[in-house]
Scaffold this active site. Structure first.
Site, PDB file in Angstrom:
ATOM      1  CB  SER A   1      57.111  31.783   4.333  1.00  0.00           C
ATOM      2  OG  SER A   1      56.585  30.843   3.447  1.00  0.00           O
TER       3      SER A   1
ATOM      4  CG  ASP B   1      43.108  38.238   7.633  1.00  0.00           C
ATOM      5  OD1 ASP B   1      43.461  39.358   8.055  1.00  0.00           O
ATOM      6  OD2 ASP B   1      43.429  37.806   6.503  1.00  0.00           O
TER       7      ASP B   1
ATOM      8  CE  LYS C   1      59.275  32.500   0.430  1.00  0.00           C
ATOM      9  NZ  LYS C   1      58.191  31.507   0.418  1.00  0.00           N
TER      10      LYS C   1
END
Length: 555
Positions: free
Chosen positions: A292, A303, A317
């Protein structure tokens, strides 16, 4: 012609509106109809069932079963569990500040938190709780005792304790306090110029705690690189994940976006403050227990090419929950959206929407996994957690180590060890001697514990199959010989896994003298992933080469 077109347009719009209202009416009717059926069924059940029923339990079970058909994160929180929910989201509760567990008929203190009432009252790990406010704790479960120890700050609680090695019972009166469990249980320097910061949760103020710890490492320890440890961190508040990324990323950078059925849940979250440091090299540690909010942080740092991710694939998740207020001070925590990290990928691993025929949940198939790109153009993928830039093998405890932990034999031995040793060396240097390990083996000699290895399990399964297929009698002698060879030997295994068991003993012993921070310092010494992170941060060219365009982070 114009009038005719206008007439057709009016008819078309009217049809759309009527159809839309019809859809809403049908949906509302379906809800009303089923609620009415449920109400009448429950009324008849409660009135005519042969035995007395517990209406509250029946309703709670029916709600839980209904929500289980959706996903594991959509849950009903009754008023009785509000304190647990508050602890989960804020890290705060009113209590004495200690971990507990069941041991035989009673409950044992496993670890008092530094600076809180239990610690200040001199309560130690291994103390057995006999009474709370005059009420016996015998045969009570951990949940009951936890509830009894919690309460309003400044209220008093009286405990009667039995301490190993002490004949008389100990009586303590503690004043409860507001307990705030830090999201950063430890930060420090682990090598020349390399800082370490462990983040265990994403409760309120986690971002501020990370910033304060990182600033301390920079200003007071002059670190030039950082290991950010998110392993085993199950997540928490989304906004705190954004705030933590903001410590290392410039203002105005998108960290995560959410998309749901209702447009109100379609949001973009960007960094709102000036960063603390956008240049310092970072290695972020993750594993299958990182979920999460941990995946938002590690995924965003990956990223944005702001950190090298090291470890094992994360949990996967990619769902966001929102809490809705219900009547009678209860709440519904409901999945309202999926989240997407900066490259545009969603890392949800399990597809709860399209279940298998047996009701089980399958993973997103490889055919549906999509390629995305990081800021520098590196290839990354959706559909299954965050894949590390540098993958390492997970380390599993041996069967004998698991048995020693489950039977509390390491814990109980350390309790005796502490009675014989007033002090130990600092956490970075302490390790039990060979003499101490031999003492531990003697301690185990009259203790009952056992386990079954995977080899033994598979052999048992093979024998069962052979019997069903009528081949067992033909190979009975061979099976007997193999069973003898594969049967585990506890004395052999204790020696074979000596290093592993020694690490567990060291961590438990250090925690008795130096508490949570000491345990963290002790565990780092034996941590292979931390060692790999240090090696990478000491090799700048290798670190930089991982973050350049063209690198493919494999599925």
């Amino acid at each position: 012609m114009f009038k005719k077109l206008k007439y057709i347009l009016i008819i078309g719009i009217t049809a759309i509106v009527v159809f839309a209202y019809k859809g809403i009416d049908e949906s509302s009717f379906e809800v009303s109809k089923n609620l009415d059926i449920y109400y009448t069924l429950f009324k008849e059940l409660n009135m005519f069932y042969v035995d007395e029923t517990k209406p509250g339990d029946l309703i709670k079970n029916s709600i839980d079963k209904m929500l289980e058909t959706l996903d594991p994160y959509t849950v009903y929180i009754p008023e009785s569990k509000m304190e647990d929910y508050r602890l989960m989201t804020t890290g705060q509760y009113g209590g004495i500040g200690a971990l507990i567990r069941k041991a035989g008929d009673y409950i044992v203190i496993t670890e008092p938190y530094e600076t809180f009432p239990a610690y200040k009252a001199g309560i130690k790990a291994g103390d057995v709780i006999l009474e709370i406010d005059g009420n016996s704790t015998k045969n009570k479960n951990s949940s009951d005792i936890s509830d009894a120890l919690k309460g309003q700050p400044n209220s008093e609680v009286k405990l009667v304790l039995k301490r190993p090695g002490t004949e008389k019972n100990i009586e303590k009166t503690l004043k409860r306090e507001e307990i705030k469990i830090s999201s950063v249980p430890y930060h420090g320097v682990i090598a020349d110029g390399i800082g370490y910061l462990r983040l265990s949760s994403f409760t309120e103020q986690a971002g501020a705690e990370v910033k304060a710890a990182f600033t301390d490492l920079k200003e007071n320890n002059k670190i030039t690189s950082l290991v950010l440890d998110l392993r085993g961190n199950p997540g928490g508040l989304l906004i705190e994940a954004v705030n933590i990324v903001n410590v290392f990323v410039k203002k105005g950078e998108e960290v995560v976006s959410t998309k749901g059925k209702i447009s109100d849940w379609n949001k973009k979250y960007t960094t709102m403050f000036q960063s603390t440091d956008t240049e310092i090299p970072i290695v972020c540690l993750v594993n299958s227990g990182s979920a999460s909010a941990s995946e938002i942080v590690s995924g965003a740092l990956q990223d944005l090419d702001r950190a090298v991710i090291l470890g094992q694939r994360t949990f996967g998740k990619g769902l966001v929950q929102t809490t809705r207020q219900l009547s009678y001070n209860s709440k519904l925590k409901v999945t309202t959206a999926k989240y997407y990290i900066p490259s545009g990928r969603c890392i949800q691993a399990l597809d709860y929407t399209h279940r298998n025929e047996d009701g089980s949940v399958g993973k997103v198939p490889d055919s549906l996994i999509t390629e995305f790109a990081t800021k520098n153009g590196r290839k990354v993928y959706d559909g299954g957690g965050i894949v590390p830039d540098i993958a390492t093998e997970p380390i599993y405890l041996s069967k004998i180590a698991i048995s020693l932990i489950e039977k509390n034999l390491i814990f109980d031995y350390v309790t005796e060890f502490v009675l014989k040793h007033d002090s130990i060396d600092n956490p970075e240097k302490f390790s039990i001697s060979d003499v101490d390990f031999d003492e531990f083996k003697k301690y185990l000699s009259d203790k009952e514990f056992d386990y079954e290895t995977e080899s033994e399990k598979e052999l048992t399964r093979l024998i069962d199959i052979a019997k069903k297929e009528k081949y067992y009698e033909k190979a009975e002698t061979d099976f007997a010989e193999l069973k003898l060879k594969l049967s585990h030997d506890k004395n052999y295994d204790i020696q074979k896994f000596k290093d592993e068991i020694t690490e567990l003993l060291n961590e438990e012993i250090v925690s008795r003298y130096y508490y949570q921070k000491g345990r963290a310092k002790s565990s780092i010494k034996f941590d292979d992933d931390v060692k790999k992170a240090i090696e990478l941060l000491q090799d700048k060219s290798k670190y930089d080469s991982i973050l350049v365009a063209g690198v493919d982070i494999k599925k």
